[in-house]
Motif scaffolding. Structure first.
Motif, PDB file in Angstrom:
ATOM      1  N   GLN A 181       5.438  -1.846   2.734  1.00 55.62           N
ATOM      2  CA  GLN A 181       6.689  -2.212   2.065  1.00 55.62           C
ATOM      3  C   GLN A 181       6.363  -3.149   0.903  1.00 55.62           C
ATOM      4  OE1 GLN A 181       9.483  -4.239   4.620  1.00 55.62           O
ATOM      5  NE2 GLN A 181      11.254  -3.564   3.448  1.00 55.62           N
ATOM      6  N   VAL A 182       7.023  -2.953  -0.202  1.00 53.57           N
ATOM      7  CA  VAL A 182       6.776  -3.748  -1.402  1.00 53.57           C
ATOM      8  C   VAL A 182       7.825  -4.842  -1.530  1.00 53.57           C
ATOM      9  CG1 VAL A 182       6.755  -3.692  -3.931  1.00 53.57           C
ATOM     10  CG2 VAL A 182       5.629  -1.871  -2.630  1.00 53.57           C
ATOM     11  N   VAL A 208       2.053  -8.087  11.602  1.00 50.92           N
ATOM     12  CA  VAL A 208       2.433  -7.960  10.192  1.00 50.92           C
ATOM     13  C   VAL A 208       1.334  -8.591   9.341  1.00 50.92           C
ATOM     14  CG1 VAL A 208       3.729 -10.132  10.190  1.00 50.92           C
ATOM     15  CG2 VAL A 208       4.255  -8.397   8.481  1.00 50.92           C
ATOM     16  N   GLY A 209       1.070  -7.980   8.202  1.00 56.30           N
ATOM     17  CA  GLY A 209       0.090  -8.507   7.257  1.00 56.30           C
ATOM     18  C   GLY A 209       0.678  -8.512   5.856  1.00 56.30           C
ATOM     19  N   VAL A 210       0.205  -9.422   5.035  1.00 55.26           N
ATOM     20  CA  VAL A 210       0.672  -9.525   3.655  1.00 55.26           C
ATOM     21  C   VAL A 210      -0.535  -9.694   2.740  1.00 55.26           C
ATOM     22  CG1 VAL A 210       2.135 -10.773   2.007  1.00 55.26           C
ATOM     23  CG2 VAL A 210       2.797 -10.675   4.429  1.00 55.26           C
ATOM     24  N   VAL A 211      -0.609  -8.864   1.719  1.00 57.17           N
ATOM     25  CA  VAL A 211      -1.627  -8.996   0.675  1.00 57.17           C
ATOM     26  C   VAL A 211      -0.897  -8.977  -0.654  1.00 57.17           C
ATOM     27  CG1 VAL A 211      -3.637  -7.954  -0.451  1.00 57.17           C
ATOM     28  CG2 VAL A 211      -3.407  -7.830   2.039  1.00 57.17           C
ATOM     29  N   GLY A 212      -1.215  -9.925  -1.531  1.00 62.87           N
ATOM     30  CA  GLY A 212      -0.498  -9.925  -2.800  1.00 62.87           C
ATOM     31  C   GLY A 212      -1.019 -10.933  -3.782  1.00 62.87           C
ATOM     32  N   LEU A 267       2.439  -6.866  -0.871  1.00 62.63           N
ATOM     33  CA  LEU A 267       2.453  -5.636  -0.089  1.00 62.63           C
ATOM     34  C   LEU A 267       2.455  -6.039   1.377  1.00 62.63           C
ATOM     35  CD1 LEU A 267       2.353  -2.527  -0.468  1.00 62.63           C
ATOM     36  CD2 LEU A 267      -0.104  -2.688   0.013  1.00 62.63           C
ATOM     37  N   VAL A 268       3.517  -5.664   2.089  1.00 66.12           N
ATOM     38  CA  VAL A 268       3.669  -6.033   3.499  1.00 66.12           C
ATOM     39  C   VAL A 268       3.222  -4.844   4.343  1.00 66.12           C
ATOM     40  CG1 VAL A 268       5.204  -7.018   5.221  1.00 66.12           C
ATOM     41  CG2 VAL A 268       5.644  -7.418   2.791  1.00 66.12           C
TER      42      VAL A 268
END
Length: 465
Positions: A288-289, A393-397, A414-415
């Motif tokens: 998911q963005v 859940v992970g988040v990269v951004g 980006l989730v």
């Protein structure tokens, strides 16, 4: 009336006016910092406030974005209908992200983690060399060094094949190279524009309010999202950046194309959203963005971070180069620790921005007091921005854990929700943590008293950093 008396009256007029306008819709700490500055230095303070004190955007830009919301909703609904998972998710994080950034979670994507700096550039060049239709790029830093020239050469080859190349570059992030890289790109036929151009009165906004996104799109079916700019890893002498980037294919690329379309329209007036098509499923990753910043939800990234911390049950891993948490994030961490959640934060010992780093260090004691585990990279700068919670859940951004990313700059996250991708991301973060050294309570208490004074003075500026 003498000039001295007139200036005295002006100073008091500024102070009184500041009391009326500065606190409006600002966190208390930020408003207090501005008021202190203006009360002690009224004229310089108000000049600085007018330059960087308000995060509001010009009305034309707000109207322009609002006018596109129906198309955004239509595209979001189309993407949601393509979800191979079939049913609407009840995941609360997905709901928070969707309501903040307007885009749904979508399955059917391929996800590749890129942590080797040069390998990422090489893969990007390979993808540009295979482009047949278009290349879209948003870079906070696009340098004219050897790394930048390698990407420029690939774009030149693409233009010669008839590929439409559009590039957005932030003139502050790329200040050292901006004129040269702009000239190079224009010279080979790339349509290059500055984000939030500094010379335009019509586009006047807060001078330090920047587009901090890093987004590279090829043919509408391959996307790169993360922390890596188009610049050599060691562009700061003696400091080598370590990054995490996601290369993805699948329906989520349409969401990223939509973010580029908004950014492009803001700088050119040209809308590219009607050219977006939804790629077919390419894997099993559920993504998911989240675009955050003044155009979208200004507090979108902070809302995501708070949701992740509040929903954690066992362990949170965070990698960030800049750690200046606001009161809401600190409170969320304290509550998580009371629930028994383990929190590990990886930072760097390198001081690439001295005042920011000093302000950051002023929070270490408070974090250590509540039981947060701090580790610091021994070599180089951990420039990656990653969060992993409970392997759920992970988040990269592009967002740092500071006021700038939490509520000011344009950021992109980006989730990640699927188990396999989160496990791979967690293993990447664990390796970073293992290679770093712990910051112990004993070590931190042993630092000189003068260092503590300087850190606390720097902390006073943290609401403005």
């Amino acid at each position: 009336m003498s000039w001295g008396l007139a200036y005295y009256a002006l100073e008091w007029a500024i102070r009184i006016t500041a009391l009326l306008i500065v606190p409006v819709r600002k966190p208390a700490a930020t408003a207090t910092s501005w008021l202190l500055l203006i009360f002690f230095l009224p004229v310089p303070g108000i000049v600085l406030y007018l330059a960087i004190g308000s995060a509001s955007l010009p009305r034309w830009r707000t109207r322009q974005f609002t006018a596109r919301l129906p198309e955004f909703s239509k595209l979001a609904n189309s993407i949601a209908r393509e979800d191979p998972d079939g049913s609407k998710s009840e995941d609360l994080t997905e709901k928070v992200v969707a309501n903040s950034g307007l885009m749904p979670a979508i399955g059917g994507n391929n996800l590749e983690l890129l942590v080797d700096y040069q390998a990422m550039i090489d893969q990007l060049v390979t993808d540009i060399d295979e482009a047949s239709e278009r290349v879209h790029m948003v870079a906070y830093i696009f340098a004219s060094d050897s790394t930048g020239k390698k990407v420029v050469a690939a774009l030149e080859r693409a233009v010669k094949r008839g590929v439409q190349c559009r590039v957005l570059v932030d003139p502050i992030g790329s200040a050292h190279w901006f004129r040269e890289i702009q000239s190079m790109l224009r010279g080979i036929g790339v349509d290059v524009r500055a984000t939030l151009a500094l010379h335009s009165l019509r586009r006047w906004t807060r001078r330090d309010l920047r587009n901090h996104r890093k987004l590279y799109l090829i043919d509408g079916d391959t996307a790169y999202v993360g922390s890596q700019n188009i610049v050599a890893a060691d562009f700061r002498p003696g400091i080598v950046n370590q990054e995490v980037v996601v290369r993805s294919q699948g329906p989520v690329v349409a969401e990223l194309e939509a973010i580029f379309a908004v950014d492009w329209q803001n700088e050119t007036g040209e809308w590219l959203g009607d050219k977006i098509s939804i790629p077919k499923a390419a894997g099993n990753a559920r993504l998911q963005v989240l675009a955050s910043g003044p155009d979208f939800s200004p507090e979108g990234f902070r809302s995501l971070l708070l949701q992740v911390i509040h929903s954690a049950c066992s362990r949170i891993l965070i990698v960030t180069p800049y750690l200046i948490p606001d009161p809401s994030v600190l409170a969320a961490m304290k509550l998580a620790r009371l629930r028994g959640v383990e929190i590990v934060i990886a930072v760097s010992r390198v001081r690439d921005h001295p005042i920011v780093h000093l302000a950051q260090e002023s929070y270490y004691s408070e974090l250590l007091d509540i039981g947060v585990q701090l580790v610091a990279a021994r070599d180089g700068l951990l420039h990656a921005k990653v969060v992993v919670s409970d392997r759920q859940v992970g988040v990269v951004g592009s967002g740092n854990l500071d006021i700038r990313s939490l509520i000011l700059n344009d950021e992109l996250s980006l989730v990640i929700y699927d188990e396999a991708s989160i496990a791979a991301l967690a293993e990447t973060v664990e390796r970073m943590i293992e290679s770093a050294g712990p910051i112990s309570r004993t070590e931190w208490d042993a630092r000189p008293k003068l260092a503590r004074v300087v850190e606390n003075l720097a902390r006073l500026t943290s609401p403005l950093l």
